[in-house]
Design a protein around this motif. Structure first.
Motif, mmCIF file in Angstrom:
data_model
loop_
_atom_site.group_PDB
_atom_site.id
_atom_site.type_symbol
_atom_site.label_atom_id
_atom_site.label_comp_id
_atom_site.label_asym_id
_atom_site.label_seq_id
_atom_site.Cartn_x
_atom_site.Cartn_y
_atom_site.Cartn_z
ATOM 1 N N MET A 73 1.846 -3.511 -18.044
ATOM 2 C CA MET A 73 1.223 -4.408 -17.055
ATOM 3 C C MET A 73 0.122 -3.675 -16.301
ATOM 4 N N ARG A 74 -0.928 -4.371 -16.007
ATOM 5 C CA ARG A 74 -1.983 -3.807 -15.160
ATOM 6 C C ARG A 74 -1.641 -4.088 -13.709
ATOM 7 N N LEU A 75 -1.538 -3.042 -12.905
ATOM 8 C CA LEU A 75 -1.102 -3.216 -11.517
ATOM 9 C C LEU A 75 -2.083 -4.059 -10.718
ATOM 10 N N THR A 76 -3.354 -4.007 -11.055
ATOM 11 C CA THR A 76 -4.340 -4.821 -10.325
ATOM 12 C C THR A 76 -4.122 -6.308 -10.566
ATOM 13 N N ASP A 77 -3.342 -6.651 -11.600
ATOM 14 C CA ASP A 77 -3.037 -8.055 -11.882
ATOM 15 C C ASP A 77 -1.677 -8.467 -11.334
ATOM 16 N N CYS A 78 -0.989 -7.546 -10.649
ATOM 17 C CA CYS A 78 0.393 -7.785 -10.246
ATOM 18 C C CYS A 78 0.503 -8.395 -8.853
ATOM 19 N N ARG A 79 1.339 -9.411 -8.763
ATOM 20 C CA ARG A 79 1.820 -9.929 -7.484
ATOM 21 C C ARG A 79 3.310 -9.578 -7.443
ATOM 22 N N VAL A 80 3.653 -8.661 -6.557
ATOM 23 C CA VAL A 80 4.956 -7.999 -6.595
ATOM 24 C C VAL A 80 5.841 -8.483 -5.448
ATOM 25 N N LEU A 81 7.078 -8.804 -5.759
ATOM 26 C CA LEU A 81 8.095 -8.988 -4.735
ATOM 27 C C LEU A 81 8.988 -7.761 -4.799
ATOM 28 N N LEU A 82 8.999 -6.987 -3.719
ATOM 29 C CA LEU A 82 9.703 -5.705 -3.670
ATOM 30 C C LEU A 82 10.767 -5.738 -2.584
ATOM 31 N N THR A 83 12.033 -5.626 -2.972
ATOM 32 C CA THR A 83 13.110 -5.574 -1.978
ATOM 33 C C THR A 83 13.398 -4.128 -1.607
ATOM 34 N N GLY A 84 14.060 -3.945 -0.460
ATOM 35 C CA GLY A 84 14.360 -2.583 0.001
ATOM 36 C C GLY A 84 13.108 -1.797 0.304
ATOM 37 N N ALA A 85 12.083 -2.492 0.819
ATOM 38 C CA ALA A 85 10.746 -1.897 0.904
ATOM 39 C C ALA A 85 10.544 -0.962 2.087
ATOM 40 N N SER A 86 11.502 -0.861 2.974
ATOM 41 C CA SER A 86 11.268 -0.101 4.201
ATOM 42 C C SER A 86 11.822 1.319 4.182
ATOM 43 N N GLY A 87 12.421 1.732 3.065
ATOM 44 C CA GLY A 87 12.982 3.082 3.076
ATOM 45 C C GLY A 87 13.127 3.670 1.692
ATOM 46 N N GLY A 88 13.135 4.989 1.624
ATOM 47 C CA GLY A 88 13.419 5.700 0.390
ATOM 48 C C GLY A 88 12.482 5.337 -0.740
ATOM 49 N N ILE A 89 13.062 5.045 -1.886
ATOM 50 C CA ILE A 89 12.286 4.714 -3.069
ATOM 51 C C ILE A 89 11.450 3.463 -2.838
#
Length: 268
Positions: A1-17
């Motif tokens: 995947m090309r990251l510039t084309d990505c719309r990402v839903l990211l959980t656990g986004a406030s810490g660590g990994i």
């Protein structure tokens, strides 16, 4: 995947990994919808990438708050990359944990990821190509003393990832399962860190793990195991579990000592 084309839903986004992933995804040009209970850790990142990072507050253990996340994803115009990075860990023998601690761990590490993924699948399947990333653990392949409940949750997540990948094999959606080894995050208690030091366990920085995950996303991999000799022990445990049994039996007195000392502090 090309990251510039990505719309990402990211959980656990406030810490660590999760936080390291949020930063690196934004830096590579992705649009990121960050999900966490607290926003403070994301403040600096929001200032650096105001056009790329948005946030929704949610406790993913609650159905109503998962629904809020789904609505935010729709408002974004859909997503083509879901990263389930939210999770909790606890170093303790099973007898040292209470019912609520076990339930919270399984609910966040397993149930919330399954439910959120199920809710987002209609949006993901609308994309020409989409990816679900489940952040598991080496302990999703090796049962380790002092982490029975955590191992149960990560074994479940690994099985879910494998089965879902096969369910979606005739669709545009792929599934990537990521298995980091020990990572230097605040999720690890002082006792866990002391045990790792005593046993000379290798630990990765969150930024290192995040970079490897992003590389795997770009290559459209289905599995990523991190760390040596951890990758070797995963294979060994699958083929010759008795050897791993004997090796861990030797470590058991040390594991019990650190777990008991920590438990005594928490429960006087």
């Amino acid at each position: 995947m090309r990251l510039t084309d990505c719309r990402v839903l990211l959980t656990g986004a406030s810490g660590g990994i999760g936080l390291a992933l949020a930063e690196q995804l934004c830096a590579r040009g992705a649009q990121v919808l960050a999900v966490s209970r607290q926003r403070d850790a994301l403040a600096a990142l929001s200032q650096r990438y105001p056009q790329r990072l948005s946030w929704v507050g949610a406790d993913l253990r609650r159905a109503q708050e998962r629904q809020r996340v789904l609505e935010a994803a729709r408002d974004l115009g859909g997503v083509n990359l879901l990263v389930n990075a939210a999770g909790v860990n606890r170093f303790a023998m099973l007898e040292q944990m209470d019912d609520q601690q076990i339930e919270d761990m399984l609910t966040l590490n397993v149930t919330a990821s399954l439910q959120l993924t199920r809710g987002l699948l209609p949006l993901l399947r609308q994309q020409s190509h989409a990816l679900v990333v489940n952040v598991g653990s080496t302990y999703g392949s090796i049962g380790y003393p002092g982490y029975a409940a955590y191992c149960a949750s990560k074994f479940a997540l690994r099985g879910f990832s494998e089965a879902l990948r096969r369910e979606l094999a005739d669709t545009s959606v792929n599934v990537l399962y990521v298995a980091p080894r020990a990572t230097r995050t605040s999720m690890n208690s002082q006792a866990a860190m002391a045990l790792n030091a005593e046993l000379k366990v290798g630990m990765d920085e969150p930024e290192t793990v995040a970079a490897a995950v992003i590389a795997a996303i770009e290559k459209d991999l289905s599995e990523l195991y991190l760390g040596w000799p951890e990758k070797f022990f995963v294979r060994l445990n699958g083929m010759l579990p008795g050897l791993v049994d004997r090796a861990l039996h030797k470590q058991l007195p040390i594991i019990r000592r650190f777990s008991t000392a920590h438990h005594g502090k928490d429960h006087p």
